[in-house]
Design a protein around this motif. Structure first.
Motif, PDB file in Angstrom:
ATOM      1  N   ALA A  42       0.867  -1.178   0.000  1.00 54.88           N
ATOM      2  CA  ALA A  42       0.000   0.000   0.000  1.00 54.88           C
ATOM      3  C   ALA A  42       0.900   1.223   0.000  1.00 54.88           C
ATOM      4  O   ALA A  42       1.987   1.208   0.590  1.00 54.88           O
ATOM      5  CB  ALA A  42      -0.926   0.011   1.209  1.00 54.88           C
ATOM      6  N   ALA A  43       0.444   2.262  -0.680  1.00 61.10           N
ATOM      7  CA  ALA A  43       1.190   3.517  -0.749  1.00 61.10           C
ATOM      8  C   ALA A  43       0.185   4.656  -0.732  1.00 61.10           C
ATOM      9  O   ALA A  43      -0.792   4.632  -1.474  1.00 61.10           O
ATOM     10  CB  ALA A  43       2.031   3.551  -2.018  1.00 61.10           C
ATOM     11  N   PHE A  44       0.434   5.643   0.106  1.00 57.26           N
ATOM     12  CA  PHE A  44      -0.462   6.782   0.234  1.00 57.26           C
ATOM     13  C   PHE A  44       0.206   8.028  -0.323  1.00 57.26           C
ATOM     14  O   PHE A  44       1.428   8.073  -0.487  1.00 57.26           O
ATOM     15  CB  PHE A  44      -0.861   6.955   1.705  1.00 57.26           C
ATOM     16  CG  PHE A  44      -1.612   5.770   2.237  1.00 57.26           C
ATOM     17  CD1 PHE A  44      -2.989   5.709   2.159  1.00 57.26           C
ATOM     18  CD2 PHE A  44      -0.936   4.675   2.784  1.00 57.26           C
ATOM     19  CE1 PHE A  44      -3.683   4.607   2.627  1.00 57.26           C
ATOM     20  CE2 PHE A  44      -1.623   3.569   3.256  1.00 57.26           C
ATOM     21  CZ  PHE A  44      -2.999   3.528   3.175  1.00 57.26           C
ATOM     22  N   ASP A  45      -0.586   9.048  -0.599  1.00 59.83           N
ATOM     23  CA  ASP A  45      -0.063  10.279  -1.178  1.00 59.83           C
ATOM     24  C   ASP A  45       0.959  10.947  -0.276  1.00 59.83           C
ATOM     25  O   ASP A  45       0.866  10.872   0.952  1.00 59.83           O
ATOM     26  CB  ASP A  45      -1.197  11.280  -1.426  1.00 59.83           C
ATOM     27  CG  ASP A  45      -2.008  10.963  -2.664  1.00 59.83           C
ATOM     28  OD1 ASP A  45      -1.499  10.249  -3.557  1.00 59.83           O
ATOM     29  OD2 ASP A  45      -3.146  11.442  -2.749  1.00 59.83           O
ATOM     30  N   PHE A  46       1.905  11.637  -0.917  1.00 62.75           N
ATOM     31  CA  PHE A  46       2.856  12.457  -0.187  1.00 62.75           C
ATOM     32  C   PHE A  46       2.187  13.751   0.242  1.00 62.75           C
ATOM     33  O   PHE A  46       1.348  14.295  -0.468  1.00 62.75           O
ATOM     34  CB  PHE A  46       4.073  12.790  -1.061  1.00 62.75           C
ATOM     35  CG  PHE A  46       5.107  11.710  -1.043  1.00 62.75           C
ATOM     36  CD1 PHE A  46       6.084  11.694  -0.064  1.00 62.75           C
ATOM     37  CD2 PHE A  46       5.093  10.707  -1.991  1.00 62.75           C
ATOM     38  CE1 PHE A  46       7.034  10.692  -0.035  1.00 62.75           C
ATOM     39  CE2 PHE A  46       6.032   9.701  -1.978  1.00 62.75           C
ATOM     40  CZ  PHE A  46       7.011   9.694  -0.990  1.00 62.75           C
ATOM     41  N   TYR A  47       2.556  14.193   1.415  1.00 64.88           N
ATOM     42  CA  TYR A  47       2.104  15.477   1.933  1.00 64.88           C
ATOM     43  C   TYR A  47       3.207  15.998   2.828  1.00 64.88           C
ATOM     44  O   TYR A  47       3.665  15.275   3.720  1.00 64.88           O
ATOM     45  CB  TYR A  47       0.785  15.315   2.703  1.00 64.88           C
ATOM     46  CG  TYR A  47       0.135  16.618   3.073  1.00 64.88           C
ATOM     47  CD1 TYR A  47      -0.300  17.502   2.099  1.00 64.88           C
ATOM     48  CD2 TYR A  47      -0.028  16.975   4.389  1.00 64.88           C
ATOM     49  CE1 TYR A  47      -0.894  18.704   2.433  1.00 64.88           C
ATOM     50  CE2 TYR A  47      -0.624  18.175   4.744  1.00 64.88           C
ATOM     51  CZ  TYR A  47      -1.054  19.032   3.757  1.00 64.88           C
ATOM     52  OH  TYR A  47      -1.629  20.232   4.093  1.00 64.88           O
ATOM     53  N   GLU A  48       3.658  17.209   2.574  1.00 69.88           N
ATOM     54  CA  GLU A  48       4.762  17.793   3.333  1.00 69.88           C
ATOM     55  C   GLU A  48       5.989  16.880   3.322  1.00 69.88           C
ATOM     56  O   GLU A  48       6.695  16.736   4.321  1.00 69.88           O
ATOM     57  CB  GLU A  48       4.346  18.122   4.773  1.00 69.88           C
ATOM     58  CG  GLU A  48       3.268  19.172   4.884  1.00 69.88           C
ATOM     59  CD  GLU A  48       3.718  20.548   4.428  1.00 69.88           C
ATOM     60  OE1 GLU A  48       4.901  20.881   4.604  1.00 69.88           O
ATOM     61  OE2 GLU A  48       2.869  21.276   3.871  1.00 69.88           O
ATOM     62  N   TRP A  79      -0.260   9.755   8.711  1.00 75.01           N
ATOM     63  CA  TRP A  79       0.581  10.942   8.601  1.00 75.01           C
ATOM     64  C   TRP A  79      -0.341  12.149   8.542  1.00 75.01           C
ATOM     65  O   TRP A  79      -1.226  12.222   7.699  1.00 75.01           O
ATOM     66  CB  TRP A  79       1.460  10.867   7.362  1.00 75.01           C
ATOM     67  CG  TRP A  79       2.179  12.142   7.039  1.00 75.01           C
ATOM     68  CD1 TRP A  79       2.025  12.893   5.913  1.00 75.01           C
ATOM     69  CD2 TRP A  79       3.163  12.816   7.824  1.00 75.01           C
ATOM     70  NE1 TRP A  79       2.841  13.990   5.961  1.00 75.01           N
ATOM     71  CE2 TRP A  79       3.549  13.973   7.132  1.00 75.01           C
ATOM     72  CE3 TRP A  79       3.735  12.571   9.072  1.00 75.01           C
ATOM     73  CZ2 TRP A  79       4.491  14.868   7.622  1.00 75.01           C
ATOM     74  CZ3 TRP A  79       4.668  13.459   9.557  1.00 75.01           C
ATOM     75  CH2 TRP A  79       5.049  14.585   8.839  1.00 75.01           C
ATOM     76  N   HIS A  80      -0.155  13.079   9.439  1.00 81.83           N
ATOM     77  CA  HIS A  80      -0.948  14.300   9.515  1.00 81.83           C
ATOM     78  C   HIS A  80      -0.043  15.448   9.070  1.00 81.83           C
ATOM     79  O   HIS A  80       0.502  16.186   9.898  1.00 81.83           O
ATOM     80  CB  HIS A  80      -1.466  14.521  10.939  1.00 81.83           C
ATOM     81  CG  HIS A  80      -2.109  13.303  11.524  1.00 81.83           C
ATOM     82  ND1 HIS A  80      -3.423  12.961  11.279  1.00 81.83           N
ATOM     83  CD2 HIS A  80      -1.610  12.325  12.325  1.00 81.83           C
ATOM     84  CE1 HIS A  80      -3.710  11.836  11.911  1.00 81.83           C
ATOM     85  NE2 HIS A  80      -2.636  11.432  12.553  1.00 81.83           N
ATOM     86  N   GLY A  81       0.133  15.565   7.766  1.00 83.03           N
ATOM     87  CA  GLY A  81       1.086  16.512   7.213  1.00 83.03           C
ATOM     88  C   GLY A  81       0.826  17.951   7.592  1.00 83.03           C
ATOM     89  O   GLY A  81       1.768  18.723   7.785  1.00 83.03           O
ATOM     90  N   ASN A  84       2.418  18.156  10.753  1.00 79.15           N
ATOM     91  CA  ASN A  84       3.783  17.633  10.759  1.00 79.15           C
ATOM     92  C   ASN A  84       4.020  16.571  11.821  1.00 79.15           C
ATOM     93  O   ASN A  84       5.067  16.537  12.466  1.00 79.15           O
ATOM     94  CB  ASN A  84       4.799  18.763  10.898  1.00 79.15           C
ATOM     95  CG  ASN A  84       5.369  19.147   9.551  1.00 79.15           C
ATOM     96  OD1 ASN A  84       5.715  18.272   8.759  1.00 79.15           O
ATOM     97  ND2 ASN A  84       5.453  20.427   9.288  1.00 79.15           N
ATOM     98  N   ILE A  85       3.015  15.702  12.007  1.00 78.03           N
ATOM     99  CA  ILE A  85       3.159  14.592  12.949  1.00 78.03           C
ATOM    100  C   ILE A  85       2.620  13.312  12.323  1.00 78.03           C
ATOM    101  O   ILE A  85       1.813  13.343  11.395  1.00 78.03           O
ATOM    102  CB  ILE A  85       2.414  14.837  14.279  1.00 78.03           C
ATOM    103  CG1 ILE A  85       0.906  14.990  14.041  1.00 78.03           C
ATOM    104  CG2 ILE A  85       3.007  16.020  15.029  1.00 78.03           C
ATOM    105  CD1 ILE A  85       0.064  14.869  15.290  1.00 78.03           C
ATOM    106  N   ALA A  86       3.081  12.197  12.871  1.00 81.47           N
ATOM    107  CA  ALA A  86       2.523  10.889  12.540  1.00 81.47           C
ATOM    108  C   ALA A  86       1.933  10.320  13.820  1.00 81.47           C
ATOM    109  O   ALA A  86       2.408  10.602  14.923  1.00 81.47           O
ATOM    110  CB  ALA A  86       3.612   9.954  12.012  1.00 81.47           C
ATOM    111  N   THR A  87       0.864   9.539  13.678  1.00 81.37           N
ATOM    112  CA  THR A  87       0.363   8.738  14.785  1.00 81.37           C
ATOM    113  C   THR A  87       0.543   7.292  14.350  1.00 81.37           C
ATOM    114  O   THR A  87       0.266   6.945  13.198  1.00 81.37           O
ATOM    115  CB  THR A  87      -1.112   9.054  15.105  1.00 81.37           C
ATOM    116  OG1 THR A  87      -1.895   8.984  13.913  1.00 81.37           O
ATOM    117  CG2 THR A  87      -1.245  10.437  15.716  1.00 81.37           C
ATOM    118  N   ALA A  88       1.041   6.475  15.248  1.00 81.50           N
ATOM    119  CA  ALA A  88       1.339   5.093  14.882  1.00 81.50           C
ATOM    120  C   ALA A  88       1.071   4.171  16.059  1.00 81.50           C
ATOM    121  O   ALA A  88       1.217   4.558  17.216  1.00 81.50           O
ATOM    122  CB  ALA A  88       2.800   4.965  14.436  1.00 81.50           C
TER     123      ALA A  88
END
Length: 187
Positions: A42-48, A79-81, A84-88
């Protein structure tokens, strides 16, 4: 090169996602494939400059050169561009990470929602609380329901009562709540 793929998605930050033979690839607008260490399921869109990917090992976060920011070891990730954070999540516990992959939160949650306006909603058991996007837990897990912040307010429910809170997590007055409801009706 797009003709070599079964599907090519519109570009995001000058990079397209392309699908072929069960795997996803990233290709630049000049038809260069961005190398990744492992095949992408799976691949998601780039953002920031960041994108969430999934390999056979799990979810991870890469930069626009294909290098790992957060290795593919997570059971779920977002990814919450704009923040500028990721939640994992690993082992059912979610945390907040900065754009470099460093963990910001010390107290985890069983679920984390969307980030916005400097806040992330988290849930433990059946109760919700808010985190700052710097990783700090703001108060206790006290809400029965909690929405994302929008225009400086969030709708929450506690002990059967639904009301709006502001960014200081204080309940709005009846007059302020009426203004929010009227504003929402005009949208």
């Amino acid at each position: 090169m797009p003709e070599l793929f079964d599907e090519v998605c519109p570009p995001s930050e000058m990079i397209c996602r392309a699908y072929r033979g069960g795997y996803w690839y990233y290709i630049t607008l000049d038809n260069r494939v961005i190398p990744t260490e492992r095949p992408l399921l799976a691949a998601f869109d780039f953002y920031e400059g960041r994108a969430v990917v999934r390999t056979e090992r799990g979810y991870g976060l890469i930069d626009n050169s294909g290098k790992w920011i957060m290795r593919d070891r997570w059971s779920d990730m977002a990814w919450h561009g704009s923040e500028n954070i990721a939640t994992a999540s690993a082992d059912g516990i979610w945390h907040i990470y900065n754009r470099s992959g460093q963990q910001l939160s010390t107290i985890g949650a069983e679920w984390m929602g969307d980030a916005g306006e400097g806040f992330v909603v988290g849930r433990r058991g059946s109760k919700y609380a808010y985190y700052s996007t710097s990783g700090k837990l703001l108060g206790d897990f006290i809400y029965d329901q909690a929405g994302s912040f929008n225009d400086g307010v969030a709708l929450v429910e506690r002990r059967g009562s639904r009301y709006y809170i502001d960014t200081t997590l204080h309940k709005l007055s009846a007059h302020e709540q009426e203004k929010v409801l009227a504003r929402n009706k005009t949208k």
